[in-house]
Every structure is written in structure tokens, then in C-alpha cells.
Design a protein around this motif. Structure first.
Motif, PDB file in Angstrom:
ATOM      1  N   LEU A 233     -74.592  50.334  46.601  1.00 37.95           N
ATOM      2  CA  LEU A 233     -74.320  49.207  45.946  1.00 37.95           C
ATOM      3  C   LEU A 233     -74.810  47.774  46.897  1.00 37.95           C
ATOM      4  CD1 LEU A 233     -70.944  49.075  44.439  1.00 37.95           C
ATOM      5  CD2 LEU A 233     -73.099  49.676  43.217  1.00 37.95           C
ATOM      6  N   ASN A 235     -77.803  47.913  48.031  1.00 36.66           N
ATOM      7  CA  ASN A 235     -79.068  47.515  47.644  1.00 36.66           C
ATOM      8  C   ASN A 235     -79.394  46.620  46.519  1.00 36.66           C
ATOM      9  OD1 ASN A 235     -80.653  48.680  49.838  1.00 36.66           O
ATOM     10  ND2 ASN A 235     -80.042  50.818  49.107  1.00 36.66           N
ATOM     11  N   TYR A 236     -78.106  46.460  45.799  1.00 35.32           N
ATOM     12  CA  TYR A 236     -78.343  45.853  44.652  1.00 35.32           C
ATOM     13  C   TYR A 236     -77.971  44.317  44.796  1.00 35.32           C
ATOM     14  CZ  TYR A 236     -79.645  50.047  41.889  1.00 35.32           C
ATOM     15  OH  TYR A 236     -80.273  50.828  41.628  1.00 35.32           O
ATOM     16  N   LEU A 259     -73.757  40.851  43.063  1.00 34.66           N
ATOM     17  CA  LEU A 259     -74.656  42.150  42.781  1.00 34.66           C
ATOM     18  C   LEU A 259     -75.422  41.667  41.566  1.00 34.66           C
ATOM     19  CD1 LEU A 259     -72.013  44.760  43.302  1.00 34.66           C
ATOM     20  CD2 LEU A 259     -73.782  44.253  44.965  1.00 34.66           C
ATOM     21  N   ASP A 260     -76.475  42.294  41.473  1.00 35.45           N
ATOM     22  CA  ASP A 260     -77.350  42.457  40.125  1.00 35.45           C
ATOM     23  C   ASP A 260     -76.947  43.405  39.219  1.00 35.45           C
ATOM     24  OD1 ASP A 260     -79.357  42.185  38.529  1.00 35.45           O
ATOM     25  OD2 ASP A 260     -81.151  42.077  39.844  1.00 35.45           O
ATOM     26  N   LEU A 263     -79.240  44.950  36.534  1.00 30.51           N
ATOM     27  CA  LEU A 263     -80.218  45.944  36.924  1.00 30.51           C
ATOM     28  C   LEU A 263     -79.537  47.374  37.339  1.00 30.51           C
ATOM     29  CD1 LEU A 263     -83.108  46.551  37.936  1.00 30.51           C
ATOM     30  CD2 LEU A 263     -82.327  45.840  40.256  1.00 30.51           C
ATOM     31  N   LEU A 264     -78.214  47.264  38.122  1.00 34.28           N
ATOM     32  CA  LEU A 264     -77.518  48.106  38.452  1.00 34.28           C
ATOM     33  C   LEU A 264     -77.199  48.918  37.017  1.00 34.28           C
ATOM     34  CD1 LEU A 264     -75.877  49.841  40.254  1.00 34.28           C
ATOM     35  CD2 LEU A 264     -73.921  48.411  39.863  1.00 34.28           C
ATOM     36  N   HIS A 267     -80.398  50.715  35.668  1.00 38.79           N
ATOM     37  CA  HIS A 267     -80.723  52.057  36.487  1.00 38.79           C
ATOM     38  C   HIS A 267     -79.732  53.219  36.341  1.00 38.79           C
ATOM     39  CE1 HIS A 267     -83.436  49.803  39.632  1.00 38.79           C
ATOM     40  NE2 HIS A 267     -83.955  49.812  38.458  1.00 38.79           N
ATOM     41  N   THR A 279     -85.100  52.314  42.606  1.00 39.97           N
ATOM     42  CA  THR A 279     -83.975  51.689  43.095  1.00 39.97           C
ATOM     43  C   THR A 279     -84.452  50.725  44.336  1.00 39.97           C
ATOM     44  OG1 THR A 279     -83.497  53.132  44.805  1.00 39.97           O
ATOM     45  CG2 THR A 279     -82.432  53.573  42.676  1.00 39.97           C
ATOM     46  N   ARG A 289     -85.049  41.818  48.464  1.00 39.42           N
ATOM     47  CA  ARG A 289     -85.414  43.054  48.414  1.00 39.42           C
ATOM     48  C   ARG A 289     -86.835  43.395  48.788  1.00 39.42           C
ATOM     49  NH1 ARG A 289     -83.685  42.902  42.027  1.00 39.42           N
ATOM     50  NH2 ARG A 289     -81.562  42.822  42.539  1.00 39.42           N
TER      51      ARG A 289
END
Length: 462
Positions: A233, A235-236, A259-260, A263-264, A267, A279, A289
Motif C-alpha cells: 500500500l 506505493n499508492y 492513498l490514491d 488507482l488502487l 489495479h 503498479t 512516484r
């Protein structure tokens, strides 16, 4: 209200409860068993309590508060406290308040076979949170308690006696075997639902050993023929400038809104439908990012493993079918008590774990760890504890020998806290707590143990 003040308030409430129970049930032994939600679970050792008896006990406790009785206590040489209440003499780890009249907020809730003494919420000290029966958490506590009772290991001195008799290796083997058996049974349960479950979600409070648990579970899943794939998580996270701020204007990285989520969700939906995604890889130094992500595809025999503080929050992936998720709550629910009246708070066990780990692997001194703890606890109360009953299964990551093993490491660090530090009282209290545990040689602790996440020497990348 500071954490120390909260502890004094709770200690005083427990003293009043002990006195009320002795008055109403003079031939019974009250046991202060373990913390649960914003309270402690208690029971009479030889009797089931009815709702009427719990109501009588609460009324007796309220009368004691209204009478504004003095609470007499003095400090012992070991920094514990000797309290006098009517004809009772009780040893405590925290000093109580001076009088009972300050204890305005509490409630007794019938929770068979005993009851829960509910305290004010730490973030709102003048209110009692609505009580939602913690059935799964209570069941996990009860399961651990039955296991300890079967082994005749319910008090700290029971473990100390085994250590003094050169039984440390047996103690370690017993505790680690329980962990392995439980992790294996969780993996078996996931395998049984493999046709539907595509995502394993793991959450729990700080220093619960979630990272090691996730890797040991992944090993057991591979034994069963499944192929776990980790999805972080972290990375989001949104870019730094999009991150929400807290009431003090600081970046609130513990908020779900950091958190995005779109996008999560996109994906995860793509992955479970067999599609390829890229990802993100989040750069914590720049707060953005990386330009290139990581390709990921989920084959039919692969399963996503997501670990993080928001993993059990239903708002994390609201569009996903609940049957496709398997949720696990991990926490160190320490069960050994010092005596019938003196429990070892699970929160303090986690704090000791964190002090040792922060120093070992993160270059963080104990002063800073203690300074951060209030914020950590606030985040847990907001983002983790409200969703613990969402779990399909709970895993107790505590080990009955762990404070014995952690004592030499933690003591050395806690002695670094200066007497003029705002955290000196907390450090002194933790040193008192640790003094009840005989030191244990850590060389026999397996390299796959959850405790290795804090002591070092783990074979996993933690």
C-alpha cells in the motif's frame, strides 16, 4: 490527558473495582484478566456473573466515587506502588489518584462469563465510546488463555520458574510451535476458499509483527500450492502536495485519504480479472512516484497479499466483492499477568518491542520512540482498532517468553532516558514492568520467530 494520567485514572478505577468486588463477593477472587477495547475484561475465578450482579457491582463502585474516598499509597523500592483500600493491600504498577471523586467516567458491561470495566476513550477523556461487543477479539483472548491454562502458565512467575530451571528451550519451542500451528491453520482455511479468495488483507497495530507474519503465512500458502504475491500500500501514496494535513497542519500519512484509492481499486480489479498493470513505486525522499512502475499480473494460482494499517477498512476497496477477500488482524495480545490484580498491558508490550526495533534497525533512539508513541496510538485508535472485528481471523503474535528475551535490550535503552526528560516517568514504569521478568538467553530463538523482527537475526526481509 497524557498517557501517564490515563494510566493513573485506570489504575484507580481498578482499585475501586477490587474493593467493590471484595465487599459484594467476599469469598470470591476477582481476576483482572486483559485489556479489551477501551477497558479491561474481568471475572470471578470460580463463578459466572449475572447481569444483575454486574449492575450491583457498578452501583457499589459509583457509591465509592460519590463518597470521594482517599486512596492511600506509597512507592516501593522497585518503583511499584503499595496501595491501601479499606482492609485491602494491593501492589500496582502505576500510582493511583489521591481520591476516588475524580473517577466520574466508567461503565460496567456484562460480558459472560464476566464483565468489562469500560474506561473513557484516550482521545476523548470525558466520554465513553459506544460499546460494540468485540466477539472475535474476545474469542482470540479466550483461546490464548485456555492454551496457557492447559500448560499451567498463567502468571509471570510460572515462566520465570521454567527459565530458572534451565527450561528456556522448552518454553521457546512451545511458544513457537503454537505460532506455527496457528499460521498453518490460517493458510489451510485460505486454501479451502481458494476458488473465491484472490486477496489477503493483513492489518494490526504498531509492532505486532505483521511483516514476519505475512512472510510466514506466504510460506505456508506455498506449501499448499498457492503463490502469494505481495502488493504494498505504501506505493499508492499520493504525491506530497496532495497529501492531507492533520489539525496541526502536518502531513497526515496515516489517513486513508493519503492513498490514491481510485488507482488502487482499478489495479486490483484489473489484476483479479487477469489483466496486466504497472503498479507505482513511491519515492519517499522526493514525495512522488518514480517515472517507471513495476509490471504485475495475477495468474489463477496466485493470490495478492496486502499488508498495512488500512487493510481491514471497508473503504479501502469498496467495489470489490467481500467474498474475494480474506482479512486477518494481527496483534500482540500478551496474556501473562503478574498477579490476579495486575495485568501486563498489551500496549506496553508493543511499545517495548518498538523501542528495541527502532534502535536496532531504524537508528531511532528511545527518546524519539517515546515521543512518537502518542501519535502512533492516536492513529491506531482512528485507523485500526475500529475495524478489527472486520477480520475473518485474528492472530495473536505475542510469545509468552518475549519480555524475558527483550528485557536486557530494552533496559539498556530505557536507562538512557534522562531524569529531566518528559518521558522519564514512562521509561521508569517500563523498567519496573521489565523487572518482573527473568532474563532469557535469545540464542535459541528460531530465525523465523516473529520476535526476530525486533531482536534481529530474522531470515526474512523485515
Amino acid at each position: 490527558m497524557s498517557d501517564y494520567s490515563i494510566r493513573r485514572y485506570r489504575q484507580s478505577s481498578i482499585l475501586g473495582l477490587i474493593g467493590a468486588a471484595k465487599k459484594l463477593f467476599p469469598d470470591e477472587q476477582l481476576k483482572i484478566s486483559h485489556s479489551i477495547l477501551d477497558g479491561v475484561y474481568c471475572e470471578l475465578e470460580d463463578s459466572l456473573m449475572s447481569s444483575r450482579e454486574v449492575m450491583r457491582l457498578e452501583e457499589t463502585l459509583k457509591n465509592w466515587v460519590l463518597a470521594d474516598q482517599p486512596i492511600s499509597f506509597e512507592s516501593n523500592r522497585d518503583n511499584s506502588y503499595h496501595c491501601r483500600l479499606d482492609n485491602l493491600e494491593i501492589k500496582t504498577l502505576y500510582p493511583p489518584l489521591n481520591r476516588s471523586g475524580s473517577l466520574k467516567y466508567f461503565q460496567l458491561i456484562h460480558f459472560p462469563p464476566g464483565f468489562i470495566l469500560l474506561f473513557p476513550n484516550a482521545n476523548h477523556p470525558e466520554t465513553l465510546a459506544p460499546f460494540v461487543p468485540p466477539e472475535k477479539l474476545s474469542s482470540t483472548f479466550s483461546e490464548s488463555q485456555r492454551w496457557l491454562e492447559n500448560l499451567h502458565l498463567t502468571k509471570v512467575d510460572d515462566v520465570n520458574s521454567i527459565i530458572s530451571a534451565d527450561g528456556s528451550n522448552d518454553l521457546i519451542c512451545l511458544a513457537e510451535a503454537l505460532h506455527e500451528k496457528k499460521i498453518s491453520s490460517i493458510a489451510d482455511r485460505i486454501y479451502e476458499h481458494r476458488r473465491n479468495v484472490r486477496i489477503i488483507l493483513i492489518s494490526g497495530p504498531s509492532s505486532s509483527g505483521k511483516t514476519t507474519f505475512a512472510q510466514r503465512l506466504s510460506t505456508q500458502l506455498r506449501v499448499s500450492g498457492l503463490r502469494p504475491i505481495a502488493l504494498s500500500l505504501d506505493n499508492y501514496f499520493l504525491s506530497r502536495e496532495e497529501t492531507p494535513r492533520d489539525a496541526n497542519g502536518q502531513y497526515d500519512f496515516e489517513s486513508l485519504r493519503a492513498l490514491d484509492l481510485p488507482l488502487l481499486a482499478a489495479h486490483i480489479n484489473a489484476l483479479i480479472h487477469g489483466e496486466h498493470v504497472e503498479t507505482p513505486i513511491f519515492d519517499f525522499v522526493s514525495g512522488h512516484r518514480s517515472p517507471v512502475g513495476k509490471p504485475l499480473h495475477l495468474s489463477p494460482d496466485e493470490i495478492l497479499v496486502i499488508e498495512g494499517i488500512h487493510a481491514l477498512n471497508p473503504s479501502l476497496i469498496p467495489s470489490l466483492d467481500r467474498n474475494q477477500m480474506f482479512k486477518i488482524y494481527v496483534s500482540a495480545l500478551f496474556q501473562l499477568n503478574i498477579d490476579d490484580y495486575t495485568r501486563v498491558p498489551t500496549t506496553e508490550v508493543r511499545l517495548i518491542r518498538r523501542i528495541v526495533r527502532d534502535n536496532q534497525f531504524r537508528g531511532i533512539d528511545p527518546e524519539r520512540t517515546l515521543a512518537q508513541w502518542e501519535s502512533v496510538r492516536r492513529g491506531e485508535n482512528q485507523n485500526i482498532f475500529p475495524y478489527q472485528e472486520e477480520a475473518d481471523v485474528m492472530f495473536n503474535s505475542s510469545l509468552l517468553y518475549e519480555l524475558n528475551a527483550l528485557r536486557p535490550y530494552a533496559e539498556q535503552l530505557l536507562h538512557l532516558i534522562a531524569s529531566n526528560s518528559p518521558h522519564y516517568q514512562t521509561a521508569a514504569h517500563l523498567l519496573t514492568l521489565l523487572s518482573f521478568f527473568s532474563p532469557l538467553d535469545v540464542t535459541s530463538i528460531p530465525f523465523i520467530s516473529i520476535l526476530r523482527e525486533f531482536l534481529g537475526g530474522s531470515i526474512y526481509n523485515v
